[in-house]
Design an enzyme around this catalytic site. Structure first.
Site, short mmCIF file in Angstrom:
data_model
loop_
_atom_site.label_atom_id
_atom_site.label_comp_id
_atom_site.label_asym_id
_atom_site.label_seq_id
_atom_site.Cartn_x
_atom_site.Cartn_y
_atom_site.Cartn_z
CB SER A 154 -0.83 -0.02 1.11
OG SER A 154 -1.55 1.31 1.40
CE1 TYR A 167 -4.07 -2.16 5.03
CE2 TYR A 167 -3.12 0.17 4.39
CZ TYR A 167 -3.46 -1.14 3.99
OH TYR A 167 -3.89 -1.58 2.88
N1 LIG Z 1 -8.48 -1.06 -1.52
C1 LIG Z 1 -7.69 -0.23 -1.52
O1 LIG Z 1 -7.55 1.00 -1.88
C2 LIG Z 1 -6.16 -0.64 -1.28
C3 LIG Z 1 -5.08 0.17 -1.40
C4 LIG Z 1 -3.78 -0.34 -1.15
C5 LIG Z 1 -3.56 -1.41 -0.63
N2 LIG Z 1 -4.65 -2.44 -0.81
C6 LIG Z 1 -4.43 -3.92 -0.21
O2 LIG Z 1 -5.14 -4.68 -1.02
C7 LIG Z 1 -5.43 -5.87 -0.70
C8 LIG Z 1 -6.93 -6.14 -1.21
O3 LIG Z 1 -7.57 -4.70 -0.69
P1 LIG Z 1 -9.07 -4.85 -1.13
O4 LIG Z 1 -9.49 -3.44 -0.85
O5 LIG Z 1 -9.43 -5.37 -2.30
O6 LIG Z 1 -9.93 -5.50 0.20
P2 LIG Z 1 -11.33 -6.32 0.37
O7 LIG Z 1 -12.05 -5.73 -0.72
O8 LIG Z 1 -11.68 -5.88 1.83
O9 LIG Z 1 -11.20 -7.79 -0.06
C9 LIG Z 1 -10.41 -8.51 0.73
C10 LIG Z 1 -10.25 -10.05 0.44
O10 LIG Z 1 -9.40 -10.57 1.62
C11 LIG Z 1 -10.20 -11.69 2.21
N3 LIG Z 1 -9.86 -11.68 3.45
C12 LIG Z 1 -9.65 -10.68 4.41
N4 LIG Z 1 -9.25 -11.09 5.51
C13 LIG Z 1 -8.98 -12.63 5.39
C14 LIG Z 1 -8.58 -13.54 6.27
N5 LIG Z 1 -8.09 -13.52 7.75
N6 LIG Z 1 -8.50 -14.66 5.87
C15 LIG Z 1 -8.77 -15.00 4.37
N7 LIG Z 1 -9.42 -14.26 3.64
C16 LIG Z 1 -9.29 -12.93 4.06
C17 LIG Z 1 -11.71 -11.25 1.77
O11 LIG Z 1 -12.71 -11.99 2.20
P3 LIG Z 1 -13.29 -12.63 3.29
O12 LIG Z 1 -13.62 -11.33 3.95
O13 LIG Z 1 -14.88 -13.01 2.81
O14 LIG Z 1 -12.54 -13.47 4.22
C18 LIG Z 1 -11.69 -10.58 0.67
O15 LIG Z 1 -11.78 -11.45 -0.39
C19 LIG Z 1 -5.50 -5.71 0.74
O16 LIG Z 1 -3.89 -6.21 1.22
C20 LIG Z 1 -5.12 -4.10 0.95
O17 LIG Z 1 -4.58 -3.87 2.25
C21 LIG Z 1 -5.96 -2.03 -0.78
#
Ligand SMILES: NC(=O)c1ccc[n+]([C@@H]2O[C@H](COP(=O)([O-])OP(=O)(O)OC[C@H]3O[C@@H](n4cnc5c(N)ncnc54)[C@H](OP(=O)(O)O)[C@@H]3O)[C@@H](O)[C@H]2O)c1
Length: 177
Positions: A154, A167
């Site tokens: 991130s 985070y």
């Molecule tokens: N969105 C952003 O703006 C952004 C920016 C920079 C980096 N990121 C990083 O990109 C990645 C994805 O972000 P996102 O926004 O796409 O997240 P998201 O929409 O919240 O999706 C997270 C995914 O991970 C799964 N997950 C979460 N905790 C888990 C656990 N303990 N065990 C197994 N599965 C788990 C969730 O499924 P379930 O909840 O059903 O388990 C879901 O499939 C993350 O690492 C985040 O830190 C995101």
């Protein structure tokens, strides 16, 4: 252009014959990664904590012609990570080309207010689980002879904003040398 050079997107880039594990592929960025890799011809395994949502995604991917399998895993728990890699080994016959440590979460609070549970949940989900999956998947990655590991980091690992102290720390760079 030979048949092996064309994937479902009709481009020259191809991941035909490659296997990939994408954690947290049921929504958001992970879902997009699953679909990109599968669209390029890779066979993909993904996981999440929610069986119903996972099954629904698998159904949609099947209808799109993608080769995706999935299993429930809460990455917070070491034994569930071990089970995940055992499943991946079984599904991919002991060989894994691509590991995408995507699953992650955030809790937003003033730095002074984070509890021990908050810190542990964020650090284990975002840092320890990915690191441990690399260790567990190492034999499968080496066996493939063509291996890549991707961490979904991130911008907050290098830019500080309020309410995201833990985070930010959890998204620091790995050095896997
Ligand atoms: N969105 C952003 O703006 C952004 C920016 C920079 C980096 N990121 C990083 O990109 C990645 C994805 O972000 P996102 O926004 O796409 O997240 P998201 O929409 O919240 O999706 C997270 C995914 O991970 C799964 N997950 C979460 N905790 C888990 C656990 N303990 N065990 C197994 N599965 C788990 C969730 O499924 P379930 O909840 O059903 O388990 C879901 O499939 C993350 O690492 C985040 O830190 C995101």
């Amino acid at each position: 252009m030979g048949e092996a050079e064309i994937n479902s997107k009709g481009k020259r880039w191809s991941l035909n014959g490659m296997t990939a594990l994408v954690t947290g592929g049921t929504r958001g960025i992970g879902q997009a990664i699953v679909e990109e890799l599968a669209g390029l011809g890779a066979v993909v395994h993904t996981c999440s904590r929610d069986q119903i949502n996972l099954d629904s995604c698998l159904k949609v991917w099947k209808s799109m012609g993608f080769k995706v399998t999935g299993s429930v895993c809460d990455l917070l728990h070491r034994e569930q990570r071990e089970n995940l890699i055992e499943t991946v080994s079984s599904v991919f016959h002991g060989k894994l080309n691509i590991l995408v440590n995507n699953a992650g979460m955030a809790i937003h609070k003033e730095a002074i207010d984070f509890t021990a549970d908050d810190i542990s949940t964020i650090m284990v989900t975002n840092f320890e689980s990915g690191y441990n999956l690399c260790q567990l998947a190492y034999p499968l990655l080496k066996a493939s002879g063509n291996e890549s590991i991707v961490f979904n980091s991130s911008i907050l690992s290098v830019v500080a904003i309020s309410l995201s102290a833990i985070y930010s720390a959890s998204k620091g760079n790995f050095q896997l040398i």
